[in-house]
Scaffold this active site. Structure first.
Site, mmCIF file in Angstrom:
data_model
loop_
_atom_site.group_PDB
_atom_site.id
_atom_site.type_symbol
_atom_site.label_atom_id
_atom_site.label_comp_id
_atom_site.label_asym_id
_atom_site.label_seq_id
_atom_site.Cartn_x
_atom_site.Cartn_y
_atom_site.Cartn_z
ATOM 1 N N HIS A 1 12.154 56.618 41.642
ATOM 2 C CA HIS A 1 12.734 55.655 42.584
ATOM 3 C C HIS A 1 11.977 55.629 43.902
ATOM 4 C CE1 HIS A 1 15.731 53.652 45.148
ATOM 5 N NE2 HIS A 1 16.190 53.122 44.035
ATOM 6 N N SER B 1 17.884 47.865 45.020
ATOM 7 C CA SER B 1 16.953 48.759 45.731
ATOM 8 C C SER B 1 15.621 48.083 45.977
ATOM 9 C CB SER B 1 16.706 50.023 44.893
ATOM 10 O OG SER B 1 17.731 50.963 45.050
ATOM 11 N N ASP C 1 14.629 58.222 50.755
ATOM 12 C CA ASP C 1 14.748 58.070 49.300
ATOM 13 C C ASP C 1 14.511 59.407 48.624
ATOM 14 O OD1 ASP C 1 14.273 56.720 46.545
ATOM 15 O OD2 ASP C 1 14.599 55.020 47.890
#
Length: 500
Positions: free
Chosen positions: A276, A429, A246
């Site tokens: 994120h 996600s 990520d």
């Protein structure tokens, strides 16, 4: 087998001699057959091939030559002369040795070469999810520095970086195309070179975060939806390593204190914690204000994505480096909350990781119901996860498809972000991260589980949603952590036996 220019010259002379001998024998057999002298046309002056072929294959190859066989000398010499004229003096023809070092390549190699020509890794027409002036080249580790330098000069490329990949036993190179030639054209040219194991674009992938907003503080409704409190009475993912490929994770966030066992930067640019990556890691192993799906799991934070605009972007080269590092550092689960095009190099790395027993989980994608399948979620070795809301409806942005395995909450979730803060966000996600945490619970419970057994448990214990049975919206249904960790043996999935 390598054939040099002098050898071809000798071959041409030998063929011409044999044909001349055959013609002479034929003339001897024709003695005694009388014909009227007037019927014979005037003899043409002899040529090198008995006709117009010439030694360089020009003209008609000698078919007009005198005598019954005289023209064939021109055919042989003309054809071979044409081949010779096309070969630079310092080059050789090499069709590869057979098993004893002589002759044409064996059938298996010929088939592989033919398949390579048919199945090019050049990007499809209109594909824009790639770095426009780069290629990723895979070479066998036996390639010498001199060969690599020569390859680079031959194709007019500039080397950016390289990395050996243990998963494939090869080395990947990231090279720039300085003169703005089309990526597809360069890939096809490279594929024709015997030194190149594979060539392809440096594809781009996007993290699958749909939206984020800082206001509001809703309860973690996903805990109840997934039956996580009950599951945590049986397992919390202790000592199970979950790799998060990520953006950079804020390892100082209170919810992740002590959770990050190791970190790796696959991008080579200055690191900066990103919302994120931090959110994904906390949804898996959070244990502060937020409770992750596997609060005692160990996170391997792999930075393969750089911030770009409101999201972050990763490439083939960085993702492969991250996958290789994660497997080498004993990840049992790899979470991939990103999506993009089908990528041959990543596919091979995922196959290798799957064979080593690593559970691979990815977000289905946020491109909507009309989007074609996105990768790596659509890869056969990956468990694809879609997102649902508090009413168990699939979120509007989620991709659909037969490859969807299970669903998990992905709408309006409270997630951790850098600086010890939180926000409400949505996307497939986050659903993938929750299922990665559940997979860690299963492995803690039964460490010898293989990836396909984990898939079968997840799909076999899921709560059916939508149409009866497995469907392209929800897969087998909403994941149930408690039912999964309670399973004492691998069940058969109710909907479709877990098959893709």
């Amino acid at each position: 087998m390598s054939v040099t220019r002098p050898a071809l010259v000798c071959l041409a002379v030998l063929i011409s001699a044999v044909i001349a001998q055959s013609a002479s024998a034929q003339k001897m057999r024709s003695v005694g057959v009388s014909r009227p002298a007037a019927s014979a046309p005037p003899s043409a002056p002899p040529t090198r091939g008995g006709g117009n072929g010439g030694t360089r294959g020009s003209g008609d190859g000698g078919y007009r030559g005198g005598g019954r066989f005289g023209g064939w000398g021109g055919v042989a010499t003309g054809v071979i002369g044409g081949v010779l004229s096309a070969i630079p003096p310092d080059r050789v023809i090499d069709d590869g040795p057979d098993d004893d070092g002589y002759g044409p390549p064996p059938p298996a190699r010929r088939q592989a070469q033919a398949a390579r020509r048919r199945n090019s890794n050049a990007p499809p027409a209109g594909e824009r999810r790639l770095v426009p002036d780069e290629v990723v080249i895979e070479l066998r580790n036996s390639a010498t520095p001199a060969q690599i330098d020569a390859l680079q000069r031959r194709f007019r490329l500039a080397r950016i970086s390289s990395t050996p990949i243990g998963l494939t036993g090869t080395t990947f190179y990231r090279w720039r195309i300085p003169d703005r030639r089309a990526v597809a054209a360069v890939v096809r040219q490279l594929e024709a070179d015997r030194l190149v194991a594979s060539a392809q674009p440096n594809y781009q992938f996007q993290l699958q975060q749909a939206e984020a907003k800082s206001e509001g503080d809703p309860a973690q409704y996903e805990l109840a939806k997934l039956h996580l409190p009950q599951a945590h009475a049986l397992a919390k993912g202790g000592r199970v390593r979950v790799a998060v490929i990520d953006s950079a994770v804020d390892t100082t966030h209170p919810d992740l204190a002590g959770a990050v066992a190791d970190s790796f930067d696959a991008t080579g640019t200055p690191p900066a914690p990103h919302a994120h990556g931090t959110a994904i890691a906390a949804l898996i192993a959070g244990h502060g204000k937020l409770v992750g799906a596997a609060p005692e799991a160990n996170i391997l934070a792999v930075r393969a994505f750089d911030p770009k605009g409101g999201s972050a972007q990763g490439t083939t080269f960085a993702i492969i480096k991250g996958l290789d590092w994660a497997v080498a550092h004993e990840a049992r689960v790899i979470n991939m909350s990103f999506a993009g095009p089908a990528d041959p190099a990543i596919h091979r790395a995922l196959e290798a990781a799957h064979r080593k027993g690593v559970v691979l989980i990815a977000a289905a994608g946020n491109a909507g119901p009309k989007s074609p399948p996105l990768y790596p979620a659509a890869d056969a070795d990956v468990i694809a996860v879609t997102g649902t809301d508090a009413q168990d409806k699939v979120i509007a942005v989620a991709n659909r498809g037969r490859h969807i395995a299970v669903a998990a909450p992905g709408a309006d979730l409270l997630v951790a972000i850098p600086g010890g803060s939180y926000e409400v966000s949505s996307g497939t996600s986050y659903a993938a991260a929750e299922v990665s945490g559940i997979a860690a619970l299963l492995i803690e419970r039964k460490s010898e589980l293989k990836p396909e057994q984990v898939r079968a448990i997840l799909t076999g214990t899921a709560k059916d949603l939508g149409r009866k049975g497995r469907d392209p919206e929800f897969g087998a249904g909403l994941a149930d952590a408690y039912a999964a960790v309670s399973a004492t043996e691998t069940p058969v999935a109710r909907a479709n036996t877990g098959a893709r």
